[in-house]
Motif scaffolding. Structure first.
Motif, PDB file in Angstrom:
ATOM      1  N   GLU A 143      42.807  40.875  36.840  1.00  6.92           N
ATOM      2  CA  GLU A 143      41.727  41.688  37.418  1.00  6.92           C
ATOM      3  C   GLU A 143      41.484  41.318  38.870  1.00  6.92           C
ATOM      4  OE1 GLU A 143      40.040  44.223  36.518  1.00  6.92           O
ATOM      5  OE2 GLU A 143      40.710  44.444  34.442  1.00  6.92           O
ATOM      6  N   ALA A 144      41.626  40.032  39.213  1.00  7.68           N
ATOM      7  CA  ALA A 144      41.448  39.623  40.612  1.00  7.68           C
ATOM      8  C   ALA A 144      42.502  40.282  41.496  1.00  7.68           C
ATOM      9  CB  ALA A 144      41.531  38.099  40.718  1.00  7.68           C
ATOM     10  N   ALA A 145      43.760  40.305  41.040  1.00 11.98           N
ATOM     11  CA  ALA A 145      44.817  40.948  41.823  1.00 11.98           C
ATOM     12  C   ALA A 145      44.580  42.454  41.925  1.00 11.98           C
ATOM     13  CB  ALA A 145      46.173  40.652  41.189  1.00 11.98           C
ATOM     14  N   LEU A 146      44.121  43.087  40.831  1.00  8.43           N
ATOM     15  CA  LEU A 146      43.844  44.525  40.872  1.00  8.43           C
ATOM     16  C   LEU A 146      42.708  44.838  41.844  1.00  8.43           C
ATOM     17  CD1 LEU A 146      44.077  45.429  37.073  1.00  8.43           C
ATOM     18  CD2 LEU A 146      45.752  45.912  38.848  1.00  8.43           C
ATOM     19  N   HIS A 147      41.684  44.012  41.835  1.00  9.78           N
ATOM     20  CA  HIS A 147      40.556  44.233  42.742  1.00  9.78           C
ATOM     21  C   HIS A 147      40.988  44.078  44.191  1.00  9.78           C
ATOM     22  CE1 HIS A 147      36.810  43.160  44.936  1.00  9.78           C
ATOM     23  NE2 HIS A 147      36.282  44.089  44.141  1.00  9.78           N
ATOM     24  N   ALA A 148      41.830  43.071  44.459  1.00 10.56           N
ATOM     25  CA  ALA A 148      42.326  42.888  45.831  1.00 10.56           C
ATOM     26  C   ALA A 148      43.139  44.092  46.283  1.00 10.56           C
ATOM     27  CB  ALA A 148      43.161  41.610  45.904  1.00 10.56           C
ATOM     28  N   ALA A 149      43.939  44.665  45.384  1.00 10.64           N
ATOM     29  CA  ALA A 149      44.731  45.844  45.742  1.00 10.64           C
ATOM     30  C   ALA A 149      43.842  47.057  45.987  1.00 10.64           C
ATOM     31  CB  ALA A 149      45.744  46.144  44.637  1.00 10.64           C
ATOM     32  N   ARG A 150      42.785  47.230  45.168  1.00 16.43           N
ATOM     33  CA  ARG A 150      41.878  48.365  45.366  1.00 16.43           C
ATOM     34  C   ARG A 150      41.142  48.261  46.691  1.00 16.43           C
ATOM     35  NH1 ARG A 150      40.789  47.720  39.765  1.00 16.43           N
ATOM     36  NH2 ARG A 150      38.963  46.449  40.262  1.00 16.43           N
ATOM     37  N   LEU A 176      42.349  46.945  49.338  1.00 18.79           N
ATOM     38  CA  LEU A 176      43.361  46.890  50.403  1.00 18.79           C
ATOM     39  C   LEU A 176      43.430  45.525  51.058  1.00 18.79           C
ATOM     40  CD1 LEU A 176      42.695  50.380  52.074  1.00 18.79           C
ATOM     41  CD2 LEU A 176      44.298  49.814  50.246  1.00 18.79           C
ATOM     42  N   HIS A 177      43.231  44.469  50.267  1.00 19.12           N
ATOM     43  CA  HIS A 177      43.379  43.117  50.790  1.00 19.12           C
ATOM     44  C   HIS A 177      44.859  42.755  50.862  1.00 19.12           C
ATOM     45  CE1 HIS A 177      39.083  41.976  49.254  1.00 19.12           C
ATOM     46  NE2 HIS A 177      39.069  42.886  50.210  1.00 19.12           N
ATOM     47  N   GLU A 178      45.202  41.975  51.862  1.00 22.76           N
ATOM     48  CA  GLU A 178      46.570  41.485  51.965  1.00 22.76           C
ATOM     49  C   GLU A 178      46.814  40.330  50.998  1.00 22.76           C
ATOM     50  OE1 GLU A 178      49.088  42.675  53.691  1.00 22.76           O
ATOM     51  OE2 GLU A 178      47.897  44.325  54.493  1.00 22.76           O
ATOM     52  N   TYR A 179      45.770  39.583  50.692  1.00 26.56           N
ATOM     53  CA  TYR A 179      45.870  38.430  49.802  1.00 26.56           C
ATOM     54  C   TYR A 179      44.700  38.472  48.823  1.00 26.56           C
ATOM     55  CZ  TYR A 179      49.015  36.758  53.458  1.00 26.56           C
ATOM     56  OH  TYR A 179      50.035  36.637  54.364  1.00 26.56           O
ATOM     57  N   VAL A 180      44.820  37.711  47.734  1.00 29.36           N
ATOM     58  CA  VAL A 180      43.740  37.599  46.761  1.00 29.36           C
ATOM     59  C   VAL A 180      42.743  36.570  47.278  1.00 29.36           C
ATOM     60  CG1 VAL A 180      43.145  37.095  44.363  1.00 29.36           C
ATOM     61  CG2 VAL A 180      45.348  38.146  44.903  1.00 29.36           C
ATOM     62  N   GLU A 181      41.516  37.022  47.518  1.00 26.86           N
ATOM     63  CA  GLU A 181      40.470  36.169  48.071  1.00 26.86           C
ATOM     64  C   GLU A 181      39.573  35.630  46.957  1.00 26.86           C
ATOM     65  OE1 GLU A 181      40.340  35.454  51.209  1.00 26.86           O
ATOM     66  OE2 GLU A 181      41.637  36.970  52.147  1.00 26.86           O
ATOM     67  N   GLU A 182      38.660  34.733  47.344  1.00 25.31           N
ATOM     68  CA  GLU A 182      37.726  34.163  46.364  1.00 25.31           C
ATOM     69  C   GLU A 182      36.787  35.223  45.820  1.00 25.31           C
ATOM     70  OE1 GLU A 182      34.635  30.398  45.956  1.00 25.31           O
ATOM     71  OE2 GLU A 182      35.633  30.830  47.849  1.00 25.31           O
ATOM     72  N   THR A 183      36.408  36.173  46.683  1.00 20.15           N
ATOM     73  CA  THR A 183      35.526  37.246  46.216  1.00 20.15           C
ATOM     74  C   THR A 183      36.202  38.099  45.145  1.00 20.15           C
ATOM     75  OG1 THR A 183      36.303  38.615  48.058  1.00 20.15           O
ATOM     76  CG2 THR A 183      34.256  37.370  48.385  1.00 20.15           C
ATOM     77  N   ASP A 184      37.513  38.210  45.220  1.00 19.93           N
ATOM     78  CA  ASP A 184      38.231  38.963  44.190  1.00 19.93           C
ATOM     79  C   ASP A 184      38.120  38.270  42.842  1.00 19.93           C
ATOM     80  OD1 ASP A 184      39.138  40.873  46.066  1.00 19.93           O
ATOM     81  OD2 ASP A 184      40.741  39.524  46.679  1.00 19.93           O
ATOM     82  N   PHE A 185      38.221  36.934  42.831  1.00 20.66           N
ATOM     83  CA  PHE A 185      38.051  36.199  41.579  1.00 20.66           C
ATOM     84  C   PHE A 185      36.627  36.348  41.046  1.00 20.66           C
ATOM     85  CE2 PHE A 185      41.820  33.888  43.124  1.00 20.66           C
ATOM     86  CZ  PHE A 185      42.593  33.916  41.981  1.00 20.66           C
ATOM     87  N   GLU A 186      35.649  36.285  41.956  1.00 18.57           N
ATOM     88  CA  GLU A 186      34.258  36.423  41.519  1.00 18.57           C
ATOM     89  C   GLU A 186      34.028  37.778  40.855  1.00 18.57           C
ATOM     90  OE1 GLU A 186      31.835  35.849  44.899  1.00 18.57           O
ATOM     91  OE2 GLU A 186      32.512  33.794  45.279  1.00 18.57           O
TER      92      GLU A 186
END
Length: 664
Positions: free
Chosen positions: A395-402, A404-414
């Motif tokens: 889910e963190a990787a999916l959120h980062a892709a939605r 348009l992040h280049e990398y998975v950030e801490e906010t994506d994990f949250e």
């Protein structure tokens, strides 16, 4: 297959005969207009026969010549036409003969006849007879055990998938983390099959099988896949539900075929996933419906695992999350010798699982190194299973892709963790000012109780943002890895759960208490009843246990008098805890107001905010969260911990996982 081809050919021949009967050898069908113009007007009709009140046969004079169908090359001896009713036919015939001025004594005679053709009747019922015959044939072939062909279409064959050196599974034990003891026991079976002589020369017998049991998502099927990947022996994988079919005898036939195939590839490993589909205790359903077929399949499995002629090197592994419903004959030594329990991982196990699932992700350089990040997430996720952890990382990787992040950030994990556990933020659900204030004071009561009760689980995060279906706010706690629960610990937990309700009473009055504490009251009632009825934690009831709540029981395992006593003691325990919680929050009323005001301002507060407002907890016990915060401050990489919330409500006798308000 040859029988099926013969059956198809026979059907085609019968249909051809039917068509030939009606198109070649039968009489020619004409219309009333053709009958009148070609025969009646020319005086060629000798007699008419009405058959079955719907067909009229035309009998011509012997000297009549065929001029109606010269292109056919032959003249039919008879013609016929259909009628709607006899009365209408007679009326039309009289009118036609009257128009032709035929005298009454010379008019065409009409005869009436009822006929039934055996061949025609058979052909009309042929499709139905063929269909019934096909079903009877299929049933007999399926119930015959299948033999070498496995029944028609291979119905009696096993559906097991074979993995060998050519189709090896890519999952290895290095991809499985958090279950070192289970891997060690599973590897023993691999060693048994690789070097059987090493054990047999000492007089040892190779174990027949092992049951992998544990909660859903803990990796039972994964470790079986890893066994297939690590073993250099053939591996047969099948699901328990694949043995059950609508035809009688298919299940036992597939079991026989499965073990016959395993013996051909011996030494070999069989893995039966969800074995409770066929391994439930026998005799409970009274032998109705599909229970007979399930019992027959189970009986065949018992015979194959420990019957005559079972000296081959075949090991059976089975997975289930319901070991309590399995038949005792299946669980005895000689069939499933090893019972391997795969529970939810502890902190070190969760760290290893996070390292496995964080590896493929493209992580931001601002995040800590992989080991430190995995440790941080593992500390804050008590009660998570391997499937939960994999879902969080995905889910963190999916959120980062939605985003348009280049990398998975801490906010994506949250965001991913909050979505998995609590649900999406309900932006459309706007609380009024009064409701928001009530939620804030409710959650502040939980937080203060958890902070100043010695045995309560320490707070991690409090939020008053509506999420999911019914959560207007929630408080998340970080329980210790406990395997036993004492009476003081349970009482503190009840008080902490009552904190929200008591806070509403103190600040808004008992007449303004809301329905938000419904979930809290249900939890503490279950906990108190469990303590009195099953755990022997009440001096009046005594050291007795009436068993767990079984929905299949139609009668309570205690008398009416004992039930009344239980009600009184449960109410007494909850009332005492309620008074104790009221005294605690009354003493710390300013602290509750501080927390509530901060919640109204920020909507989300963490343990660091609690330490700023209330100081450290007045108990000399640092948990994993405190250690992580201390190390983080030393390294100068302080960051707010992600809002993690385990999925389960703490049970009275299990290690506590979380405390979540689903109403407030």
């Amino acid at each position: 297959m040859e029988d099926l081809i013969s059956f198809t050919i026979l059907t085609a021949v019968a249909y051809g005969l039917y068509q030939a009967y009606h198109s070649v050898s039968g009489p020619r069908e004409i219309t009333w207009q053709e009958f009148r113009t070609a025969f009646l007007d020319k005086g060629l009709v000798d007699k008419l026969v009405v058959v079955n009140r719907n067909t009229v046969r035309v009998k011509l004079h012997s000297n009549a010549t065929g001029t109606m169908y010269p292109q056919s090359g032959t003249t039919p001896t008879e013609y016929y036409f259909s009628i709607g009713s006899v009365e209408a036919f007679e009326r039309k015939l009289d009118e036609a003969q009257r128009e032709l001025d035929i005298p009454s004594h010379e008019r065409i005679p009409v005869a009436y006849r009822e006929e039934v053709s055996a061949f025609s009747t058979f052909l009309h019922f042929a499709p139905t007879l063929l269909l019934v015959g096909m079903f009877v044939w299929l049933s007999r072939r399926a119930s015959s055990g299948g033999g070498s062909s496995g029944g028609i279409f291979g119905m009696g064959r096993s559906r097991a998938k074979l993995f060998n050196k050519e189709t090896a599974v890519k999952v290895k034990f290095s991809d499985v983390a958090g279950m070192d003891e289970a891997k060690e026991e599973i590897m023993e079976f691999v060693h048994f099959l690789k070097e059987p002589a090493r054990y047999e020369k000492l007089g040892a017998k190779i174990p027949r099988g092992a049951i992998l049991s544990g909660p859903p998502g803990t990796g039972k099927t994964l470790i079986a896949k890893a066994t297939a990947g690590e073993a250099s022996v053939p591996f047969l994988s099948v699901s328990g539900s694949e043995f059950l079919e609508m035809f009688v005898g298919v299940g036992p036939s597939r079991v026989r075929d499965l073990f016959a195939s395993a013996k051909k590839h011996a030494p070999c490993i069989i893995f039966i996933d969800e074995i409770d589909a066929i391994g439930k205790k026998r005799g409970k359903s009274g032998g109705f419906g599909g229970n007979d077929e399930r019992e027959s399949t189970l009986n065949q499995l018992l015979v194959e695992m420990d019957g005559f002629g079972t000296q081959t090197h075949v090991v059976v592994l089975a997975g289930t999350n319901r070991p309590d419903v399995l038949d005792p004959a299946l669980m005895r030594p000689g069939r499933f010798d090893r019972h391997i329990a795969i529970d939810r991982p502890d902190v070190s196990g969760r760290k290893g699982i996070f390292q496995v699932h964080l590896g493929p992700l493209r992580l931001s350089s601002h995040l800590p190194e992989l080991s430190q990040l995995a440790q941080k997430l593992a500390v804050l996720t008590p009660g998570f299973s391997g499937a939960d952890i994999a879902n969080v990382c995905n889910e963190a990787a999916l959120h980062a892709a939605r985003k348009l992040h280049e990398y998975v950030e801490e906010t994506d994990f949250e965001t991913a963790i909050e979505r998995v556990i609590v649900g999406l933020e309900r932006k459309s659900r706007v609380l009024s000012k009064e409701e928001k204030k009530t939620v804030a004071y409710h959650e502040a009561g939980h937080a203060v109780c958890g902070w100043f009760l010695e045995h309560a689980d320490p707070l991690v995060k409090v939020s008053i943002i509506p999420r999911g279906v019914g959560a207007l706010g929630y408080a998340q706690y970080l329980p210790a890895e406990r395997y036993l629960l004492s009476t003081p610990q349970m009482l503190d937990r009840i008080c902490m759960t009552l904190g929200g309700r008591v806070s509403e009473e103190i600040f808004f009055g008992i007449e303004n208490i809301t329905s938000g504490a419904k979930d809290d009251l249900q939890k503490i009632t279950r906990m108190a009843f469990e303590a009195c009825a099953n755990l022997g934690m009440n001096s009046v009831i005594g050291p007795v246990s009436y068993g767990n709540d079984d929905r299949e029981q139609f009668q309570k395992p205690f008398s009416e008098k004992t039930g009344q006593m239980l009600d009184e003691e449960v109410r007494k325990m909850i009332t005492n805890a309620y008074n104790r919680t009221r005294d605690l929050l009354t003493r710390h009323k300013p602290d509750v107001e501080k927390i509530a005001q901060l919640l109204l301002d920020k909507e989300v507060i963490t343990r660091e905010d609690m330490i700023k407002l209330l100081g450290k907890r007045p108990f000399d016990r640092a948990d994993d969260m405190d250690k992580w915060l201390a190390e983080n401050q030393k390294l100068g990489t302080r960051s707010a911990p992600p809002p993690l919330e385990p999925a389960e409500v703490p049970l009275p006798v299990a290690t506590s996982k979380t405390e979540t308000d689903t109403q407030l």
